[in-house]
Write a protein that holds these residues in place. Sequence first.
Motif, mmCIF file in Angstrom:
data_model
loop_
_atom_site.group_PDB
_atom_site.id
_atom_site.type_symbol
_atom_site.label_atom_id
_atom_site.label_comp_id
_atom_site.label_asym_id
_atom_site.label_seq_id
_atom_site.Cartn_x
_atom_site.Cartn_y
_atom_site.Cartn_z
ATOM 1 N N SER A 104 0.819 -1.215 0.000
ATOM 2 C CA SER A 104 0.000 0.000 0.000
ATOM 3 C C SER A 104 0.852 1.264 0.000
ATOM 4 O O SER A 104 0.343 2.352 -0.246
ATOM 5 C CB SER A 104 -0.944 0.011 1.210
ATOM 6 O OG SER A 104 -0.204 0.075 2.413
ATOM 7 N N ILE A 107 3.001 5.718 4.140
ATOM 8 C CA ILE A 107 2.128 6.839 4.482
ATOM 9 C C ILE A 107 2.910 8.076 4.898
ATOM 10 O O ILE A 107 2.470 9.214 4.664
ATOM 11 C CB ILE A 107 1.125 6.438 5.604
ATOM 12 C CG1 ILE A 107 0.106 7.557 5.852
ATOM 13 C CG2 ILE A 107 1.877 6.092 6.883
ATOM 14 C CD1 ILE A 107 -0.722 7.932 4.650
ATOM 15 N N GLN A 165 0.970 6.357 -0.354
ATOM 16 C CA GLN A 165 -0.209 5.502 -0.242
ATOM 17 C C GLN A 165 -1.393 6.062 -1.013
ATOM 18 O O GLN A 165 -2.169 5.328 -1.605
ATOM 19 C CB GLN A 165 -0.605 5.319 1.229
ATOM 20 C CG GLN A 165 0.115 4.194 1.932
ATOM 21 C CD GLN A 165 -0.567 3.812 3.237
ATOM 22 O OE1 GLN A 165 -1.717 4.175 3.491
ATOM 23 N NE2 GLN A 165 0.142 3.086 4.080
ATOM 24 N N TYR A 166 -1.540 7.374 -0.979
ATOM 25 C CA TYR A 166 -2.749 7.981 -1.538
ATOM 26 C C TYR A 166 -2.464 8.961 -2.674
ATOM 27 O O TYR A 166 -3.353 9.682 -3.102
ATOM 28 C CB TYR A 166 -3.553 8.645 -0.422
ATOM 29 C CG TYR A 166 -4.066 7.635 0.573
ATOM 30 C CD1 TYR A 166 -5.227 6.921 0.335
ATOM 31 C CD2 TYR A 166 -3.350 7.356 1.730
ATOM 32 C CE1 TYR A 166 -5.687 5.968 1.228
ATOM 33 C CE2 TYR A 166 -3.809 6.399 2.637
ATOM 34 C CZ TYR A 166 -4.967 5.714 2.380
ATOM 35 O OH TYR A 166 -5.411 4.769 3.271
#
Length: 285
Positions: A104, A107, A165-166
Amino acid sequence: MKNKAFNSFHLKLIAIVTMTIDHTALFLSMNYLPISHPLIVALRIVGRMALPLFAFLLSQAIKHTSSKKRYILQLGIMFIVLSIIFVIINLIGYKEYTTQILQSGNIFLDLLLGAITLTLLDSKGKKKMFAIIPFVFTILTYVIVQYEKSNFTFIKQLPYFLRPQYFWYFQILVIGFYYAKDIAKRVLNKQQINVTYFEDSSLLQKGENEVSAIILVVSTLFLYLITSVFNLYSNGFELYAMIPALFILFYNGKRGYYKKWFKIFSYIYYPLHIGILAIIFMIIK
């Protein structure tokens, strides 16, 4: 009304708890239950609340910190620490329990890039132009990951710990939240409501909250639209990331409880809770 409002401490607790719930669901889905199981779905939906709240808190922290450089340094240290943990996990062979977490991304890279972007945007002169670099990086890594998902491959030149992650979604949220107050000021001034002389007024805070909530909803809908139209890989829970808009609407602009131990705890909690969950599931399996 003030007693009922959320401060930064409350929002951080909600973010930490919902993040833990989300990661617990990931470990359950890797070891016991299918991802489509109702319990997993429910836990993942709750987990969607964490990311927008962390983005919102980051924007508030950059606004109010006494030293942006020190704040970026702290995030940079945690990025390096988490990267080292990623490498160690790969070397000792516990990927069975942490594969989805590793894949993932990192972060703290999202947080670090967000803080750097806001700091550059807040600088004077030509330095502002460099703010585009972190944003472009998140777009490029997003394209690479989507390519990998579509072709069932992995590009080794971009290890997991160097991946956000995003991606661009987090950057858009952070930038939008950061400028929400300025947007609210302009809206109020157009309504001939002069907020220049009461920066900390409840009216301005209400306006900032409403703009932030709108930014979250629009950004999330845009993410959902992009993944749907272009048939891109997603976890299917994107729309639930709009839920934290309800908490942001009742944010009072205050820091709340703040002690050094909690600041340290907030930084180390991410790798700590991942490690604890991995150990627990290794033992019970």
